[in-house]
Design an enzyme around this catalytic site. Structure first.
Site, PDB file in Angstrom:
ATOM      1  N   GLY A 469       0.831  -1.197   0.000  1.00 60.61           N
ATOM      2  CA  GLY A 469       0.000   0.000   0.000  1.00 60.61           C
ATOM      3  C   GLY A 469       0.863   1.242   0.000  1.00 60.61           C
ATOM      4  O   GLY A 469       0.384   2.368   0.051  1.00 60.61           O
ATOM      5  N   THR A 470       2.156   1.010  -0.074  1.00 60.05           N
ATOM      6  CA  THR A 470       3.144   2.079   0.042  1.00 60.05           C
ATOM      7  C   THR A 470       3.282   2.882  -1.238  1.00 60.05           C
ATOM      8  O   THR A 470       3.727   4.023  -1.213  1.00 60.05           O
ATOM      9  CB  THR A 470       4.509   1.461   0.379  1.00 60.05           C
ATOM     10  N   GLY A 510      13.123   0.831   3.239  1.00 61.97           N
ATOM     11  CA  GLY A 510      14.214   0.845   2.273  1.00 61.97           C
ATOM     12  C   GLY A 510      13.847   0.422   0.861  1.00 61.97           C
ATOM     13  O   GLY A 510      14.734   0.308   0.003  1.00 61.97           O
ATOM     14  N   ALA A 511      12.574   0.199   0.586  1.00 65.54           N
ATOM     15  CA  ALA A 511      12.234  -0.383  -0.713  1.00 65.54           C
ATOM     16  C   ALA A 511      12.544   0.558  -1.872  1.00 65.54           C
ATOM     17  O   ALA A 511      13.173   0.162  -2.863  1.00 65.54           O
ATOM     18  CB  ALA A 511      10.753  -0.788  -0.727  1.00 65.54           C
ATOM     19  N   ASN A 630       7.294  10.263  -5.750  1.00 63.22           N
ATOM     20  CA  ASN A 630       5.905  10.571  -6.082  1.00 63.22           C
ATOM     21  C   ASN A 630       5.278  11.264  -4.881  1.00 63.22           C
ATOM     22  O   ASN A 630       4.983  10.626  -3.869  1.00 63.22           O
ATOM     23  CB  ASN A 630       5.142   9.290  -6.431  1.00 63.22           C
ATOM     24  N   LYS A 632       2.459  12.333  -4.236  1.00 62.35           N
ATOM     25  CA  LYS A 632       1.115  11.941  -3.825  1.00 62.35           C
ATOM     26  C   LYS A 632       1.137  10.709  -2.912  1.00 62.35           C
ATOM     27  O   LYS A 632       0.522  10.713  -1.843  1.00 62.35           O
ATOM     28  CB  LYS A 632       0.268  11.672  -5.072  1.00 62.35           C
ATOM     29  N   GLN A 637       1.878   8.170   2.643  1.00 67.33           N
ATOM     30  CA  GLN A 637       2.714   7.451   3.611  1.00 67.33           C
ATOM     31  C   GLN A 637       2.823   8.226   4.914  1.00 67.33           C
ATOM     32  O   GLN A 637       2.719   7.663   6.002  1.00 67.33           O
ATOM     33  CB  GLN A 637       4.133   7.283   3.044  1.00 67.33           C
ATOM     34  N   GLY A 701      14.324   6.671   2.894  1.00 68.34           N
ATOM     35  CA  GLY A 701      12.994   6.105   3.165  1.00 68.34           C
ATOM     36  C   GLY A 701      12.127   7.042   3.963  1.00 68.34           C
ATOM     37  O   GLY A 701      12.609   7.881   4.711  1.00 68.34           O
ATOM     38  N   GLU A 704       8.342   4.804   7.659  1.00 70.32           N
ATOM     39  CA  GLU A 704       8.199   4.680   9.108  1.00 70.32           C
ATOM     40  C   GLU A 704       8.424   5.999   9.832  1.00 70.32           C
ATOM     41  O   GLU A 704       7.902   6.242  10.912  1.00 70.32           O
ATOM     42  CB  GLU A 704       9.180   3.610   9.618  1.00 70.32           C
TER      43      GLU A 704
END
Lengths: 738, 325
Positions: A469-470, A510-511, A630, A632, A637, A701, A704
């Site tokens: 959902g990230t 970290g993705a 992005n 948006k 997030q 990132g 979180e």
């Protein structure tokens, strides 16, 4: 082709799939001849199961099998908190380690039949005394040993200072507070779910997971097969927050049952089961002592932590090492982490593990110090801003915390804050403002991406990463489009399948930072492959042109006297598509700097002067997370993370019964999460300063980061509103009734 | 969920003929189906009464009449309710969620079962669910439990917001059975748990709630429902107050006060009303009267705050409604 990302603001490319219900989450996968599994859980906290009566369940309509420790499914090896979430494997022994542990699996023709039969299973326990009270366990807390590369007890002292207590005693001003918060639950919208489907000797596991690759390894080891025999498919994950990293009992049992029964098996945890089967966040007590000079300069920081841990294995909340360790400049620093081992469900990673709780204690203590010094809380933080990582003497690659505070204060109108607690009354409400710092490390892992030009004119960008959902589906498309000079509509992203280009997945925020640079590398490699094809294939109009004379430009190959669009080229040479895999990984720069994302929260709270309930009026959050890909989805997030923090601050907390170890509020009626009515306007601003020392994208990132500090900001605002300092979360009205 | 027989009744006599021990009537299903899934309720037979003609909201000399199968949403939005009895509309709109209010019936709302976590978890004892098995809430997790009307057998809070408003307004329920129809004051309809917490109300086997009547009360136009909870929506009350004021020239000529979230049944407070009647609408009057609300309170380990909270809730509701001049 490479270099900093250009920030865009686009809708999710998978948005339509999600809002129309077409996106297939793990439990939505259409598989023929499904058997439905339902877990049976223990109803005592500690003991040994003497026997289980499964006769009624086995006779129940539609039941295919009932598995227990006495009629078990063989799983190999042992458990491990990092693979299966705990140090044991389900149904391999008759031990009960906590209330709500998986002790059986019923498989039936329908979900309802499995559930109804599971209710008929009876267990006869030899019950042993269980230690479940966190408070009672604190005197017996132990040292967990080194973690995060440092000892649990870590101390830096100025020359001539013998102890942290001596440094505190010598300080002109000191404050000390003890802060407590209950255990918490991830509460993702999608419960844990899986479908195990054996196709010959090959297992296809549909499972909501943050890491298809880790799941492959765990499943292969437990089932005694090769990793190559396992494919994990997880294209959409309905929220993870850390407890979809480990592979819990249900996929292991589903796969083993499916193998035994010779038909696919689905297991979806009920909401209640997710509270005990799939991890949680430790309960935490912390004591923070701050010593400062009158001008606000910190001279001593002492941060002691006690975190709950499960005797059955798990991880623990490391609150000081993730916050006080580096957040402020101080000559004397003392961190001490202890664990309280209990017969409770295993804690696992949960969004901002460590920082979430640590920031509540540290940032509240800072506010207490500011009150004591009669200094503005923002000014106090700016005065103690660390510029080099304490004890390592490396600078941050890119740190703009001071700007977060300046910009945030201005956007929020912090100058209108009345520093006198309890001084602002509007109607029946006491109004206050609070602030706190957010921090989260910049994590980066090796990652691979495949980019492939297709004859239909699209380009696929794929990697075995995850989208919780990230927004990763969209990030891959945006970065692919930027790397190739194409519109986003021509880029097809793909992810969440362990057979795609290698990728450890989505955790540690970290993705994007890991996968993003690999997109550029893969695009470059794919362009090279495209040019090679163009100049070597006899059917190509560019055949024979020296490769060095051909360049790629926005979907076309350009030679000195002609140009050809890649779909035309691919069709001309009758190619099914051409592409390449690119890999990116952190390099030696990672020893030379510290990488951290920062942020600042500002919030306004009102507390009813009659009935005490705290309500949020507005929040401003300013984020220093490097380049934003992005805007948006990035904003989503941060908004989601702030709401996560609202839950921490005002509502959430597991209630563990001291007599039984049962989680008394383990359901969504009683474990309160914020609803829309609890969420105020949230103003999010990104500084958007690329961190090019961290990676070529300049992006760290943000998943979180946004939750860190929210609870302290809210608690500090409650203090400003009422003069009452609430050091135990959640801040509920009963604590504010005078 | 256990297998059960399902029948749909087309008329009240048909529904009554199919009723009795072991049968549950199904209206909105928001309580019954939930509890059947949890196996807290295990009826052998379910009679669907949604087709019965128990609808309509109307007013006459006797007051306001609400058909038992009216949905919460519709009643909350009805002009007769919104203008004549704001306390009812507000109590309904602060209940549950829009989805549940669209399904749940008025009769079902009044008969909803308690939210006690032990009642809902069949792995634990519960005197209400299994008479004689014990009450873990007395010494267990009881932050949300009652401080008024409790017994050693049961301390569960009555969950309905609507019932609090109706009790304040002296509403009656019409109960229809095979042998006839009777009207009962809602305040008398609910039973204290005593030694028989499994008996929650005076509804005999096979009887149906068919209608609710709220006596005419012109000054109920000045009424309100104040609900206090941790979360701002979709949560049961920690404390609530239904208040109506007949206020003239700053003097309280008449008043109704009932509280929720604190009692084992919706809790009318006649002593508080007596202490307010004839007095000036002033903060110290509100506070002195509200203090009487908790004279008989028996707080448990985790809900002691409710004695303060319910007093403050009453004072706040009166202040909002009557001002504090």
């Amino acid at each position: 082709m490479s270099g900093t990302a250009r920030t865009v603001s686009v809708n999710r490319v998978d948005g339509r799939l999600k809002v129309t219900g077409a996106a297939r989450y793990a439990a939505d996968q259409p598989v023929e001849r499904l058997g439905y599994g339902y877990l049976v859980l223990s109803t005592v906290a500690r003991g040994t199961i003497r026997a289980m009566d499964v006769a009624a369940a086995e006779r129940s309509p539609g039941v295919l099998a009932v598995y227990t420790p006495f009629q078990s499914l063989a799983l190999r090896g042992g458990g491990n908190p990092f693979s299966v979430g705990h140090s044991w494997l389900p149904l391999q022994d008759a031990e009960v380690r906590y209330h709500g542990q998986a002790i059986g699996l019923v498989v039936a023709e329908t979900f309802e039949q499995a559930r109804d039969a599971a209710a008929l299973v009876r267990a006869d326990y030899e019950v042993r005394p269980a230690a479940v009270s966190f408070t009672d366990g604190i005197p017996g807390a132990t040292d967990p040993g080194p973690f995060m590369g440092e000892p649990a007890r870590l101390e830096f002292l100025a020359d001539g200072v013998d102890s942290i207590d001596e440094a505190l005693a010598a300080s002109e001003v000191t404050v000390t507070g003890t802060y407590q918060q209950p255990g918490k639950h991830h509460s993702a919208m999608e419960p844990h779910a899986c479908v195990a489907d054996w196709q010959g000797g090959q297992l296809v596991l549909y499972s909501g997971t943050q890491s298809t690759s880790l799941t492959v390894g765990t499943m292969a080891a437990a089932l005694g097969i090769e990793a190559a025999q396992v494919r994990v498919v997880s294209p959409h994950v309905g929220g993870g927050f850390g407890n979809k990293i480990a592979t819990w009992a249900h996929p292991l049992l589903a796969a083993a049952a499916a193998r035994t029964l010779g038909r696919p098996v689905k297991v979806v945890l009920t909401r209640e089961q997710t509270f005990t089967v799939s991890g949680n966040r430790s309960a935490v007590r912390q004591t923070v002592s701050l010593g400062a000079r009158r001008d606000g300069t910190l001279v001593a920081v002492k941060h002691q932590v006690w975190s709950s841990q499960s005797a059955s294995g798990g991880i623990f909340e490391s609150s000081a090492h993730t916050t006080s360790r580096y957040l402020y400049k101080t000559e004397n620093l003392h961190l001490d982490q202890k664990i309280v081992t209990l017969d409770v469900p295993p804690p696992t990673w949960m969004r901002a593990p460590g920082q979430e709780s640590g920031s509540f204690a540290l940032e509240t203590a800072l506010d207490e110090l500011a009150t004591e010094l009669r200094l503005d809380p923002v000014e106090l933080r700016l005065r103690n801003n660390a510029t080099v990582y304490p004890g390592r003497n490396v600078p941050w690659s890119s740190k703009h915390l001071a700007e977060c505070y300046r910009v945030g204060a201005q956007r929020f109108g912090w100058d209108r804050r009345n520093p006198v607690p309890g001084a602002v009354v509007r109607g029946e409400w006491l109004v206050g403002m609070g602030t706190a710092t957010a921090n989260y490390p910049g994590e980066r892992f090796p990652a691979s991406v495949q980019v492939r030009f297709q004859p239909d004119g699209d380009v696929s960008v794929s990697s075995a990463t995850a989208d919780l959902g990230t927004g990763m589906w969209t990030v891959l498309a945006v970065l692919g489009a930027q790397a190739l000079g194409l519109p986003i509509s021509r880029v097809r992203s793909d992810l969440g399948d362990s057979t795609l280009a290698a990728n450890i997945g989505a955790f540690g925020s970290g993705a994007t930072a890991s996968t993003g640079p690999a997109v550029a590398a893969a695009a470059q490699a794919a362009i090279t492959a495209l040019i090679t094809l163009a100049v070597t294939d006899e059917r190509s109009p560019l055949h024979g042109v020296p490769a060095a004379d051909v360049r790629y430009d926005q979907g076309q190959l350009v030679a000195p006297d002609q140009r050809i669009a890649f779909p035309d080229l691919l069709r001309a040479v009758d190619s099914p598509g051409v592409g390449a895999t690119g890999t990116a990984a952190p390099g030696p720069e990672h020893g030379q700097h510290a990488f951290t994302s920062f942020g600042a929260h500002f919030c306004e709270v009102r507390v009813n002067r009659f009935t005490g309930e705290p309500r949020l009026s507005r929040i401003t959050t300013v984020i220093d997370g490097g380049a934003i890909i992005n805007a948006k989805t990035a904003r989503s997030q941060i908004v989601g993370a702030v709401i996560f923090g609202i839950g921490q601050a005002l509502l959430e907390g597991a209630v563990v019964e001291p007599e039984t170890g049962r989680i008394a509020n383990g359901n969504f009626a009683d474990y309160l999460l914020p609803v829309n009515a609890d969420v105020p306007a949230i103003d999010v601003h990104f500084l958007n300063h690329p961190d090019l020392l961290f990676n070529p994208l300049g992006a760290r990132g943000i998943g979180e980061l946004g939750t860190v500090g929210v609870a302290a900001a809210i608690g500090n605002a409650v203090h400003n509103a009422t003069g009452r300092r609430i050091r135990e979360l959640p801040i509920t009205l009963d604590k504010l009734l005078a | 969920m256990r297998p059960f027989e399902y029948a749909s009744a087309q008329s009240v006599p048909q529904a009554l003929a199919g009723g009795g021990t072991g049968t549950a009537y199904l209206a909105g299903g928001t309580t019954l189906v939930d509890l059947m899934k949890l196996e807290v309720m295990t009826p052998q037979r379910v009679v669907d009464i949604n087709r019965l003609p128990l609808r309509g909201v109307s007013a006459d000399r006797d007051g306001l009449h609400i058909g038992a199968l009216e949905r919460m949403t519709d009643v909350a939005g009805h002009p007769l309710v919104g203008t004549g009895y704001p306390v009812i509309a507000q109590a309904l709109l602060r209940s549950a969620s829009p989805q549940l209010r669209n399904m749940a019936s008025i009769g079902g709302n009044l008969l909803q079962r308690v939210r006690c976590g032990y009642f809902r978890d069949t792995s634990t004892p519960c005197n209400k669910r299994q008479p004689g098995s014990g009450c873990p809430a007395v010494d267990g997790e009881n932050r949300g439990h009652a401080i008024l009307g409790t017994s050693d057998s049961c301390v569960a809070t009555h969950p309905s917001d609507l019932a609090v408003a109706l009790v304040a307004l002296d509403a009656r329920v019409r109960l229809t059975g095979r042998t006839g129809t009777r009207d009962v004051r809602l305040a008398d309809f609910y039973l204290l748990p005593g030694d028989t917490p499994e008996r929650e109300h005076d509804l005999r086997p096979g009887e149906l709630v068919t209608r609710i009547t709220v006596p005419a009360l012109p000054w109920a136009t000045r009424s309100a429902y104040l609900k206090i909870r941790d979360r701002q929506s979709y949560e049961f009350a920690l404390a609530s107050a239904a208040v109506a004021l007949d206020l003239r020239g700053g003097v309280i000529r008449d008043v109704r006060v009932a509280v929720g979230g604190v009692g084992t049944r919706p809790w009318r407070l006649p002593t508080v009303e007596d202490a307010l009647r004839g007095k000036a609408a002033r903060p110290e009057v509100y506070e002195a009267a509200a203090a009487l609300a908790v004279e008989a309170a028996r707080p448990l380990a985790h809900n002691g705050f409710k004695t303060t909270l319910v007093r403050r809730t009453i004072v706040r509701a009166l202040t909002n409604l009557g001002g504090s001049r």
